[in-house]
Enzyme design. Structure first.
Site, PDB file in Angstrom:
ATOM      1  N   GLY A  65       0.840  -5.143   1.009  1.00 34.39           N
ATOM      2  CA  GLY A  65      -0.367  -5.199   0.180  1.00 34.39           C
ATOM      3  C   GLY A  65      -0.117  -5.852  -1.167  1.00 34.39           C
ATOM      4  O   GLY A  65      -1.032  -6.431  -1.757  1.00 34.39           O
TER       5      GLY A  65
ATOM      6  N   GLU B  19       4.736  -5.177   7.251  1.00 37.61           N
ATOM      7  CA  GLU B  19       3.832  -4.288   7.995  1.00 37.61           C
ATOM      8  C   GLU B  19       4.253  -4.073   9.442  1.00 37.61           C
ATOM      9  O   GLU B  19       4.209  -2.958   9.955  1.00 37.61           O
ATOM     10  CB  GLU B  19       2.386  -4.830   7.948  1.00 37.61           C
ATOM     11  CG  GLU B  19       1.650  -4.488   6.667  1.00 37.61           C
ATOM     12  CD  GLU B  19       1.880  -5.497   5.553  1.00 37.61           C
ATOM     13  OE1 GLU B  19       2.866  -6.266   5.613  1.00 37.61           O
ATOM     14  OE2 GLU B  19       1.070  -5.508   4.609  1.00 37.61           O
TER      15      GLU B  19
ATOM     16  N   ALA C 207       0.866  -1.178   0.000  1.00 32.57           N
ATOM     17  CA  ALA C 207       0.000   0.000   0.000  1.00 32.57           C
ATOM     18  C   ALA C 207       0.901   1.226   0.000  1.00 32.57           C
ATOM     19  O   ALA C 207       2.027   1.175   0.498  1.00 32.57           O
ATOM     20  CB  ALA C 207      -0.875  -0.006   1.242  1.00 32.57           C
TER      21      ALA C 207
ATOM     22  N   GLU D   9      -0.525  -9.355  -0.661  1.00 26.32           N
ATOM     23  CA  GLU D   9      -1.960  -9.620  -0.478  1.00 26.32           C
ATOM     24  C   GLU D   9      -2.686  -9.679  -1.829  1.00 26.32           C
ATOM     25  O   GLU D   9      -3.572 -10.511  -2.031  1.00 26.32           O
ATOM     26  CB  GLU D   9      -2.566  -8.554   0.442  1.00 26.32           C
ATOM     27  CG  GLU D   9      -2.009  -8.688   1.852  1.00 26.32           C
ATOM     28  CD  GLU D   9      -2.483  -7.628   2.816  1.00 26.32           C
ATOM     29  OE1 GLU D   9      -2.211  -6.433   2.570  1.00 26.32           O
ATOM     30  OE2 GLU D   9      -3.124  -7.980   3.818  1.00 26.32           O
TER      31      GLU D   9
END
Ligand code: CO8
Length: 268
Positions: free
Chosen positions: A110, A133, A65, A113
């Site tokens: 992300g 993270e 992200a 993910e």
């Protein structure tokens, strides 16, 4: 909105979605999420039989992200952002067609993910995987804490989640995160080759995906009932008669070309 943050192309039934922010290592922001959703809205128009997800450039699939965008979020905004991307990745993973991640470099946070929401991952040998993270004081918020343990088991997933360590493609393959490793620069070609090897019996492929993926969300008994239903679905489609007739007649089967339009865009 800059529509070019996500690119779409479809050729010979194989769609390619490219996250296109190479200067930010294809980090995902809200604009990318909206553009990706818009592409999924229009997917039935080109009616692909396989979708490949990749990142622009040679260095990154998706480096997570966009940290700059997240930095000043409050808790409510963070929950909303997490949920909005859950919806996007649920849409992606429940498409009634195989979805392949072509990992051409960093797949972090992300980015991993997004790759985990795909059915299969083909990685270049410069692929790098991990969930950094915790090193940023947060946790994966786009499905990583749920999809990774389901894919590789809880202990091995927690090792990656607790430490934030990065692993290379060969280790990711040995853990079961990566299906195939190809040379650097060849991730997309590797994914295309994989896509071309998928059966053209689209209804059978959609039903096998539904049984195998939805089945993971429930217990064995429910999963077996789901499988029986999916098995039955195949017998309601002309491809079953054609496939079996072709076997008996010792010829290649001619399966129906179109199915995404007819069946809608969900496996469920
Ligand atoms: N966000 C924003 N920008 C990024 C990101 C990112 N995730 N990753 C890389 N970039 C940018 C860098 O800022 C840099 O930009 P600039 O040139 O303008 O300074 C450019 O991309 C190139 O990066 P580097 O100079 O750092 O290149 P290196 O080759 O030295 O390193 C790395 C590449 C290893 C990928 C490094 O950039 C890095 O560690 N990036 C961050 C990786 C990361 O921590 N990802 C996880 C982010 S958190 C997350 O994904 C949470 C998901 C769930 C969110 C739920 C929301 C509620």
């Amino acid at each position: 909105m800059n529509e070019e943050t996500v690119l779409y192309a479809c050729e010979d039934g194989i769609a390619t979605v490219t996250i296109n922010r190479p200067r930010a290592f294809n980090a995902i922001n809200r604009e990318v999420v909206a553009a990706f959703n818009a592409i999924l809205d229009k997917l039935p128009e080109s009616d692909p039989r396989v979708l490949i997800l990749t990142g622009a450039g040679e260095k990154a699939f998706i480096a997570g992200a966009d940290i700059e965008e997240m930095e000043n979020m409050d808790p409510i905004e963070a929950v909303d952002y997490s949920a909005s991307c859950h919806r996007l990745l649920d849409r992606l993973s429940s498409l009634p067609i195989p979805v392949i991640a072509a990992v051409n470099g960093f797949a972090l946070g992300g980015g991993l993910e997004f790759a985990l929401a795909c059915d299969v991952r083909i990685s270049a040998d410069n692929g790098v995987f991990g969930f950094p993270e915790v090193t940023l004081g947060i946790i994966p918020g786009w499905g990583g804490t749920q999809r990774l343990p389901r894919l590789i088991g809880q202990g091995r997933a927690l090792e990656l989640l607790f430490t934030g360590k990065r692993i290379k493609a060969d280790e990711a393959a040995s853990l079961g995160i990566v299906n195939q490793i190809v040379p650097k620069g060849e991730a997309l070609n590797g994914a295309l080759l994989f896509a071309r090897g998928i059966s053209r019996a689209r209804t059978a492929v959609a039903n096998v995906k539904k049984a195998a993926t939805m089945g993971l969300r429930c217990g064995l008994d429910t999963g077996l009932s789901l499988e029986a239903g999916c098995f039955g679905n195949c017998f309601a489609h002309p491809d079953q008669k054609e496939g079996m007739a072709a076997f008996k007649e010792k010829r290649e089967a001619r399966f129906e070309e179109k199915s995404l339009k007819k069946k809608g865009c969900h496996v469920s």
